[in-house]
Design a protein around this motif. Structure first.
Motif, PDB file in Angstrom:
ATOM      1  N   LYS A  55       0.811  -1.214   0.000  1.00  0.00           N
ATOM      2  CA  LYS A  55       0.000   0.000   0.000  1.00  0.00           C
ATOM      3  C   LYS A  55       0.848   1.268   0.000  1.00  0.00           C
ATOM      4  CE  LYS A  55      -3.790  -2.224   2.477  1.00  0.00           C
ATOM      5  NZ  LYS A  55      -4.521  -2.301   3.747  1.00  0.00           N
ATOM      6  N   ALA A  56       2.125   1.163   0.309  1.00  0.00           N
ATOM      7  CA  ALA A  56       2.989   2.333   0.415  1.00  0.00           C
ATOM      8  C   ALA A  56       3.087   3.129  -0.884  1.00  0.00           C
ATOM      9  CB  ALA A  56       4.374   1.921   0.902  1.00  0.00           C
ATOM     10  N   PRO A  57       3.289   2.520  -2.062  1.00  0.00           N
ATOM     11  CA  PRO A  57       3.368   3.322  -3.287  1.00  0.00           C
ATOM     12  C   PRO A  57       2.093   4.127  -3.542  1.00  0.00           C
ATOM     13  CG  PRO A  57       4.250   1.144  -3.707  1.00  0.00           C
ATOM     14  CD  PRO A  57       3.635   1.117  -2.344  1.00  0.00           C
ATOM     15  N   ALA A  58       0.955   3.540  -3.286  1.00  0.00           N
ATOM     16  CA  ALA A  58      -0.295   4.267  -3.494  1.00  0.00           C
ATOM     17  C   ALA A  58      -0.390   5.445  -2.528  1.00  0.00           C
ATOM     18  CB  ALA A  58      -1.493   3.332  -3.317  1.00  0.00           C
ATOM     19  N   ALA A  59       0.011   5.236  -1.284  1.00  0.00           N
ATOM     20  CA  ALA A  59      -0.025   6.316  -0.295  1.00  0.00           C
ATOM     21  C   ALA A  59       0.973   7.413  -0.658  1.00  0.00           C
ATOM     22  CB  ALA A  59       0.275   5.766   1.099  1.00  0.00           C
ATOM     23  N   LEU A  60       2.165   7.020  -1.106  1.00  0.00           N
ATOM     24  CA  LEU A  60       3.153   8.011  -1.528  1.00  0.00           C
ATOM     25  C   LEU A  60       2.673   8.779  -2.749  1.00  0.00           C
ATOM     26  CD1 LEU A  60       6.500   6.057  -1.084  1.00  0.00           C
ATOM     27  CD2 LEU A  60       5.700   8.006   0.241  1.00  0.00           C
ATOM     28  N   ASN A  61       2.056   8.083  -3.683  1.00  0.00           N
ATOM     29  CA  ASN A  61       1.527   8.731  -4.877  1.00  0.00           C
ATOM     30  C   ASN A  61       0.453   9.747  -4.501  1.00  0.00           C
ATOM     31  OD1 ASN A  61       1.100   9.301  -7.562  1.00  0.00           O
ATOM     32  ND2 ASN A  61      -0.117   7.483  -7.958  1.00  0.00           N
ATOM     33  N   GLU A  62      -0.422   9.357  -3.607  1.00  0.00           N
ATOM     34  CA  GLU A  62      -1.487  10.257  -3.164  1.00  0.00           C
ATOM     35  C   GLU A  62      -0.903  11.472  -2.438  1.00  0.00           C
ATOM     36  OE1 GLU A  62      -5.178  10.194  -0.015  1.00  0.00           O
ATOM     37  OE2 GLU A  62      -4.677   8.340  -1.044  1.00  0.00           O
ATOM     38  N   ALA A  63       0.107  11.256  -1.602  1.00  0.00           N
ATOM     39  CA  ALA A  63       0.745  12.367  -0.887  1.00  0.00           C
ATOM     40  C   ALA A  63       1.448  13.311  -1.858  1.00  0.00           C
ATOM     41  CB  ALA A  63       1.734  11.829   0.144  1.00  0.00           C
ATOM     42  N   ALA A  64       2.104  12.753  -2.876  1.00  0.00           N
ATOM     43  CA  ALA A  64       2.779  13.587  -3.875  1.00  0.00           C
ATOM     44  C   ALA A  64       1.769  14.418  -4.654  1.00  0.00           C
ATOM     45  CB  ALA A  64       3.594  12.711  -4.832  1.00  0.00           C
ATOM     46  N   HIS A  65       0.640  13.816  -5.047  1.00  0.00           N
ATOM     47  CA  HIS A  65      -0.401  14.565  -5.765  1.00  0.00           C
ATOM     48  C   HIS A  65      -0.962  15.674  -4.884  1.00  0.00           C
ATOM     49  CE1 HIS A  65      -0.024  12.199  -9.204  1.00  0.00           C
ATOM     50  NE2 HIS A  65      -1.133  11.485  -9.179  1.00  0.00           N
ATOM     51  N   SER A  66      -1.155  15.375  -3.631  1.00  0.00           N
ATOM     52  CA  SER A  66      -1.670  16.376  -2.703  1.00  0.00           C
ATOM     53  C   SER A  66      -0.693  17.535  -2.562  1.00  0.00           C
ATOM     54  CB  SER A  66      -1.928  15.730  -1.343  1.00  0.00           C
ATOM     55  OG  SER A  66      -2.319  16.698  -0.406  1.00  0.00           O
ATOM     56  N   LEU A  67       0.591  17.209  -2.427  1.00  0.00           N
ATOM     57  CA  LEU A  67       1.619  18.238  -2.305  1.00  0.00           C
ATOM     58  C   LEU A  67       1.699  19.089  -3.567  1.00  0.00           C
ATOM     59  CD1 LEU A  67       3.966  19.427  -0.653  1.00  0.00           C
ATOM     60  CD2 LEU A  67       5.436  17.733  -1.714  1.00  0.00           C
ATOM     61  N   LEU A  68       1.670  18.448  -4.725  1.00  0.00           N
ATOM     62  CA  LEU A  68       1.722  19.186  -5.986  1.00  0.00           C
ATOM     63  C   LEU A  68       0.501  20.074  -6.170  1.00  0.00           C
ATOM     64  CD1 LEU A  68       3.182  16.507  -8.419  1.00  0.00           C
ATOM     65  CD2 LEU A  68       4.289  18.580  -7.605  1.00  0.00           C
ATOM     66  N   SER A  69      -0.644  19.586  -5.767  1.00  0.00           N
ATOM     67  CA  SER A  69      -1.866  20.379  -5.871  1.00  0.00           C
ATOM     68  C   SER A  69      -1.774  21.619  -4.982  1.00  0.00           C
ATOM     69  CB  SER A  69      -3.071  19.531  -5.474  1.00  0.00           C
ATOM     70  OG  SER A  69      -4.243  20.305  -5.487  1.00  0.00           O
ATOM     71  N   ALA A  70      -1.277  21.439  -3.768  1.00  0.00           N
ATOM     72  CA  ALA A  70      -1.120  22.581  -2.863  1.00  0.00           C
ATOM     73  C   ALA A  70      -0.105  23.579  -3.408  1.00  0.00           C
ATOM     74  CB  ALA A  70      -0.695  22.097  -1.474  1.00  0.00           C
ATOM     75  N   ALA A  71       0.995  23.077  -3.966  1.00  0.00           N
ATOM     76  CA  ALA A  71       2.016  23.962  -4.540  1.00  0.00           C
ATOM     77  C   ALA A  71       1.455  24.719  -5.735  1.00  0.00           C
ATOM     78  CB  ALA A  71       3.243  23.146  -4.954  1.00  0.00           C
ATOM     79  N   ARG A  72       0.689  24.044  -6.578  1.00  0.00           N
ATOM     80  CA  ARG A  72       0.087  24.692  -7.740  1.00  0.00           C
ATOM     81  C   ARG A  72      -0.857  25.810  -7.303  1.00  0.00           C
ATOM     82  NH1 ARG A  72      -2.440  20.515 -10.857  1.00  0.00           N
ATOM     83  NH2 ARG A  72      -0.405  20.243 -11.789  1.00  0.00           N
ATOM     84  N   THR A  73      -1.672  25.539  -6.304  1.00  0.00           N
ATOM     85  CA  THR A  73      -2.606  26.556  -5.804  1.00  0.00           C
ATOM     86  C   THR A  73      -1.842  27.756  -5.253  1.00  0.00           C
ATOM     87  OG1 THR A  73      -4.179  24.810  -5.229  1.00  0.00           O
ATOM     88  CG2 THR A  73      -4.499  26.950  -4.193  1.00  0.00           C
ATOM     89  N   LEU A  74      -0.792  27.490  -4.493  1.00  0.00           N
ATOM     90  CA  LEU A  74       0.013  28.566  -3.925  1.00  0.00           C
ATOM     91  C   LEU A  74       0.676  29.386  -5.026  1.00  0.00           C
ATOM     92  CD1 LEU A  74       1.188  29.852  -1.351  1.00  0.00           C
ATOM     93  CD2 LEU A  74       3.073  28.243  -1.536  1.00  0.00           C
ATOM     94  N   LEU A  75       1.243  28.711  -6.017  1.00  0.00           N
ATOM     95  CA  LEU A  75       1.908  29.418  -7.112  1.00  0.00           C
ATOM     96  C   LEU A  75       0.923  30.226  -7.950  1.00  0.00           C
ATOM     97  CD1 LEU A  75       4.581  26.854  -8.319  1.00  0.00           C
ATOM     98  CD2 LEU A  75       4.959  29.033  -7.190  1.00  0.00           C
ATOM     99  N   GLU A  76      -0.267  29.684  -8.167  1.00  0.00           N
ATOM    100  CA  GLU A  76      -1.262  30.440  -8.933  1.00  0.00           C
ATOM    101  C   GLU A  76      -1.628  31.728  -8.206  1.00  0.00           C
ATOM    102  OE1 GLU A  76      -4.420  27.653  -9.518  1.00  0.00           O
ATOM    103  OE2 GLU A  76      -3.463  26.728 -11.259  1.00  0.00           O
TER     104      GLU A  76
END
Length: 144
Positions: A55-76
């Motif tokens: 389950k770790a890769p799926a959790a890491l993938n989800e965390a990375a998407h969440s982080l990227l989404s937050a960074a995108r919102t902040l940068l916008e």
């Protein structure tokens, strides 16, 4: 023929050995049960660890998407602020340029020779600054 005393001693020794073996087996039964329980517990732990690793890769993938989404919102948000400030500065610079152009236009119309002299001096100075980086080598040719 066999001696009855020897037979009886062998029988007693065999009975004692069987009794000792039964006692040892009875003493080892709890140890064997504990070993079986430990084996089952270890197998369960390994299965749980394997599930967690699976389950770790799926959790890491989800965390990375969440982080990227937050960074995108902040940068916008930051980009919008920078664009707004850039437009504000552009407007101020444009206003000043129009004012300076008006002042320059008045100077040129009132004193054209002064404006021509200033332009010539600026051109000479700019040409000298640009050509100062080059070497000043003159080649002479003998036409004899």
């Amino acid at each position: 023929m066999a001696d009855p005393m020897t037979s009886s001693a062998n029988g007693t020794t065999a009975n004692a050995t069987a009794a000792n073996l039964a006692d040892a087996t009875a003493a080892l039964d709890p140890v064997a049960a504990s070993a079986r329980n430990a084996k089952v517990s270890a197998a369960d732990s390994l299965n749980e660890a394997a599930d967690a690793v699976g389950k770790a890769p799926a959790a890491l993938n989800e965390a990375a998407h969440s982080l990227l989404s937050a960074a995108r919102t902040l940068l916008e948000g930051k980009t919008e602020v920078v664009v707004a400030k850039g437009q504000e500065v552009y407007g101020k610079v444009k206003e000043r340029a129009v004012e300076r152009f008006g002042d320059t236009d008045v100077l040129v119309r009132e004193k054209p020779y002064v404006a021509l002299g200033i332009a010539a001096a600026a051109g000479f100075l700019l040409g000298h600054l640009i050509s100062s980086g080059r070497s000043q080598v003159v080649y002479l040719r003998d036409d004899r």
